[in-house]
Design a protein around this motif. Structure first.
Motif, mmCIF file in Angstrom:
data_model
loop_
_atom_site.group_PDB
_atom_site.id
_atom_site.type_symbol
_atom_site.label_atom_id
_atom_site.label_comp_id
_atom_site.label_asym_id
_atom_site.label_seq_id
_atom_site.Cartn_x
_atom_site.Cartn_y
_atom_site.Cartn_z
ATOM 1 N N HIS A 1 0.705 -1.069 0.008
ATOM 2 C CA HIS A 1 -0.185 0.005 0.096
ATOM 3 C C HIS A 1 0.831 1.395 0.162
ATOM 4 O O HIS A 1 0.340 2.382 0.002
ATOM 5 C CB HIS A 1 -0.925 0.109 1.370
ATOM 6 C CG HIS A 1 -1.720 -1.069 1.192
ATOM 7 N ND1 HIS A 1 -2.907 -0.991 0.794
ATOM 8 C CD2 HIS A 1 -1.877 -2.592 1.522
ATOM 9 C CE1 HIS A 1 -3.791 -2.277 0.966
ATOM 10 N NE2 HIS A 1 -3.173 -2.999 1.283
ATOM 11 N N ASN B 1 3.143 4.269 -1.046
ATOM 12 C CA ASN B 1 3.395 5.043 -2.525
ATOM 13 C C ASN B 1 4.995 5.516 -2.455
ATOM 14 O O ASN B 1 5.490 6.302 -1.926
ATOM 15 C CB ASN B 1 2.424 6.465 -2.101
ATOM 16 C CG ASN B 1 2.764 7.214 -3.232
ATOM 17 O OD1 ASN B 1 3.488 6.952 -4.321
ATOM 18 N ND2 ASN B 1 2.237 8.467 -3.508
ATOM 19 N N ASP C 1 6.263 6.058 -5.533
ATOM 20 C CA ASP C 1 6.264 6.922 -6.793
ATOM 21 C C ASP C 1 7.170 7.898 -6.672
ATOM 22 O O ASP C 1 7.187 8.883 -5.863
ATOM 23 C CB ASP C 1 4.773 7.660 -7.248
ATOM 24 C CG ASP C 1 3.850 6.330 -7.709
ATOM 25 O OD1 ASP C 1 4.282 5.191 -7.803
ATOM 26 O OD2 ASP C 1 2.794 6.632 -7.897
ATOM 27 N N LYS D 1 -1.951 8.885 -2.922
ATOM 28 C CA LYS D 1 -2.366 7.969 -3.925
ATOM 29 C C LYS D 1 -3.051 6.824 -3.135
ATOM 30 O O LYS D 1 -3.064 6.539 -1.997
ATOM 31 C CB LYS D 1 -1.001 7.012 -4.066
ATOM 32 C CG LYS D 1 -1.228 5.929 -5.401
ATOM 33 C CD LYS D 1 0.246 5.506 -5.780
ATOM 34 C CE LYS D 1 -0.173 4.275 -6.891
ATOM 35 N NZ LYS D 1 0.976 4.370 -7.572
ATOM 36 N N THR E 1 -4.849 3.026 -4.587
ATOM 37 C CA THR E 1 -5.072 1.957 -5.631
ATOM 38 C C THR E 1 -6.769 1.558 -5.254
ATOM 39 O O THR E 1 -7.117 1.645 -4.094
ATOM 40 C CB THR E 1 -4.243 0.856 -5.511
ATOM 41 O OG1 THR E 1 -4.158 0.066 -4.441
ATOM 42 C CG2 THR E 1 -2.737 1.566 -6.061
ATOM 43 N N THR E 2 -7.234 0.951 -6.091
ATOM 44 C CA THR E 2 -8.539 -0.008 -6.178
ATOM 45 C C THR E 2 -8.574 -0.886 -4.807
ATOM 46 O O THR E 2 -9.460 -1.037 -4.142
ATOM 47 C CB THR E 2 -8.937 -0.625 -7.188
ATOM 48 O OG1 THR E 2 -8.072 -1.576 -7.530
ATOM 49 C CG2 THR E 2 -9.287 0.331 -8.403
ATOM 50 N N ASP F 1 -7.178 -0.246 -2.064
ATOM 51 C CA ASP F 1 -7.068 0.577 -0.696
ATOM 52 C C ASP F 1 -8.402 1.147 -0.276
ATOM 53 O O ASP F 1 -8.705 2.377 -0.328
ATOM 54 C CB ASP F 1 -6.005 1.738 -1.070
ATOM 55 C CG ASP F 1 -4.897 1.380 -1.432
ATOM 56 O OD1 ASP F 1 -4.260 0.375 -0.652
ATOM 57 O OD2 ASP F 1 -4.190 2.205 -2.122
ATOM 58 N N LYS G 1 -11.055 11.767 -7.212
ATOM 59 C CA LYS G 1 -10.179 10.836 -8.181
ATOM 60 C C LYS G 1 -9.647 11.762 -9.448
ATOM 61 O O LYS G 1 -10.476 12.484 -9.934
ATOM 62 C CB LYS G 1 -10.861 9.550 -8.469
ATOM 63 C CG LYS G 1 -9.759 8.705 -9.388
ATOM 64 C CD LYS G 1 -10.179 7.277 -9.068
ATOM 65 C CE LYS G 1 -9.146 6.215 -9.937
ATOM 66 N NZ LYS G 1 -7.756 6.216 -9.794
ATOM 67 N N ASP H 1 -0.609 6.787 -11.973
ATOM 68 C CA ASP H 1 -2.029 6.572 -11.849
ATOM 69 C C ASP H 1 -2.589 6.521 -10.125
ATOM 70 O O ASP H 1 -1.864 6.477 -9.254
ATOM 71 C CB ASP H 1 -2.394 5.249 -12.618
ATOM 72 C CG ASP H 1 -2.249 5.502 -14.011
ATOM 73 O OD1 ASP H 1 -2.389 6.692 -14.716
ATOM 74 O OD2 ASP H 1 -1.910 4.470 -14.576
ATOM 75 N N ASP H 2 -3.811 6.454 -10.054
ATOM 76 C CA ASP H 2 -4.460 6.308 -8.860
ATOM 77 C C ASP H 2 -4.308 7.313 -7.744
ATOM 78 O O ASP H 2 -4.253 6.975 -6.600
ATOM 79 C CB ASP H 2 -3.931 4.749 -8.096
ATOM 80 C CG ASP H 2 -4.285 3.851 -9.156
ATOM 81 O OD1 ASP H 2 -5.472 3.682 -9.502
ATOM 82 O OD2 ASP H 2 -3.298 3.106 -9.208
ATOM 83 N N TYR H 3 -4.339 8.603 -8.151
ATOM 84 C CA TYR H 3 -4.195 9.629 -7.375
ATOM 85 C C TYR H 3 -5.580 10.324 -7.062
ATOM 86 O O TYR H 3 -6.569 10.473 -7.913
ATOM 87 C CB TYR H 3 -3.163 10.686 -7.789
ATOM 88 C CG TYR H 3 -1.692 10.307 -7.278
ATOM 89 C CD1 TYR H 3 -1.441 10.595 -6.296
ATOM 90 C CD2 TYR H 3 -1.186 9.680 -8.155
ATOM 91 C CE1 TYR H 3 -0.063 10.224 -5.951
ATOM 92 C CE2 TYR H 3 0.079 9.002 -7.970
ATOM 93 C CZ TYR H 3 0.716 9.243 -6.778
ATOM 94 O OH TYR H 3 1.796 8.910 -6.353
#
Length: 187
Positions: free
Chosen positions: A40, A42, A44, A149, A151-152, A154, A168, A178-180
């Motif tokens: 989980h 982040n 990035d 962030k 993700t689906t 979370d 989103k 993605d996913d922010y």
């Protein structure tokens, strides 16, 4: 007041955020050695995966985070759950783009990173964190946007983000990932 001159402490009924310190390493090892937490996190734009096989690795990370604080780039706090007197994770606010600094007149956005022991990944805990962040970070860091962030997978985090009016991001111009979710400052 500049948060890099005197790091703020934030507090709710259940949580306290204090600047991460080396003494927190033992408790934070539970977070950073948790395989579910790692899924989980982040990472990035952080230089790849983060592996913490020992408390010493966590100490090294804390020292690196505090060097970034000393240089005025970002702040990482330990999150203590008051009822258990236990550190359950960390949060960080970093400037976007990462070549800017908060309060430089250029930085308008911050990325919020939340790393939490998986057994504490709870909608109410995330919501408490997001309330502190949105109550203070816009003014304290001179920013107009906060992104984070989720993700689906979370689910608890997404529920807390939606309850706290983060939306989103569809065509993400903040970061090339993605996913922010985004929350803009509103008076």
């Amino acid at each position: 007041m500049n948060p890099f001159e005197h790091c703020p402490i934030y507090e709710t009924d259940h949580l306290v955020f204090t600047k991460v310190k080396e003494e927190d390493a033992k408790e934070l090892f539970e977070c950073y050695s948790d395989p579910i937490t790692k899924g989980h996190m982040n990472n990035d734009n952080c230089g790849g995966e983060w592996d913490c096989p020992s408390i010493d690795h966590v100490r090294q990370a804390i020292n690196a985070w505090n060097k970034e604080f000393d240089a005025g780039f970002f702040i990482r706090w330990s999150v203590r759950y008051k009822q258990l007197h236990k550190i359950i994770g960390t949060i960080e606010i970093a400037p976007i783009p990462n070549t800017t600094r908060f309060l430089d007149g250029v930085c308008q956005s911050g990325i919020l990173r939340i790393d939490m022991i998986s057994s504490f990944e709870d909608r109410a805990i995330f919501s408490g964190i997001l309330q502190i962040v949105t109550d203070h970070f816009y003014m304290d860091f001179g920013i107009k946007n906060i992104i984070t962030k989720a993700t689906t997978a979370d689910i608890q985090r997404i529920q807390a983000l939606e309850e706290n009016h983060f939306i989103k991001i569809e065509n993400n111009t903040f970061v090339p990932f993605d996913d922010y979710y985004l929350k803009k400052y509103s008076d």
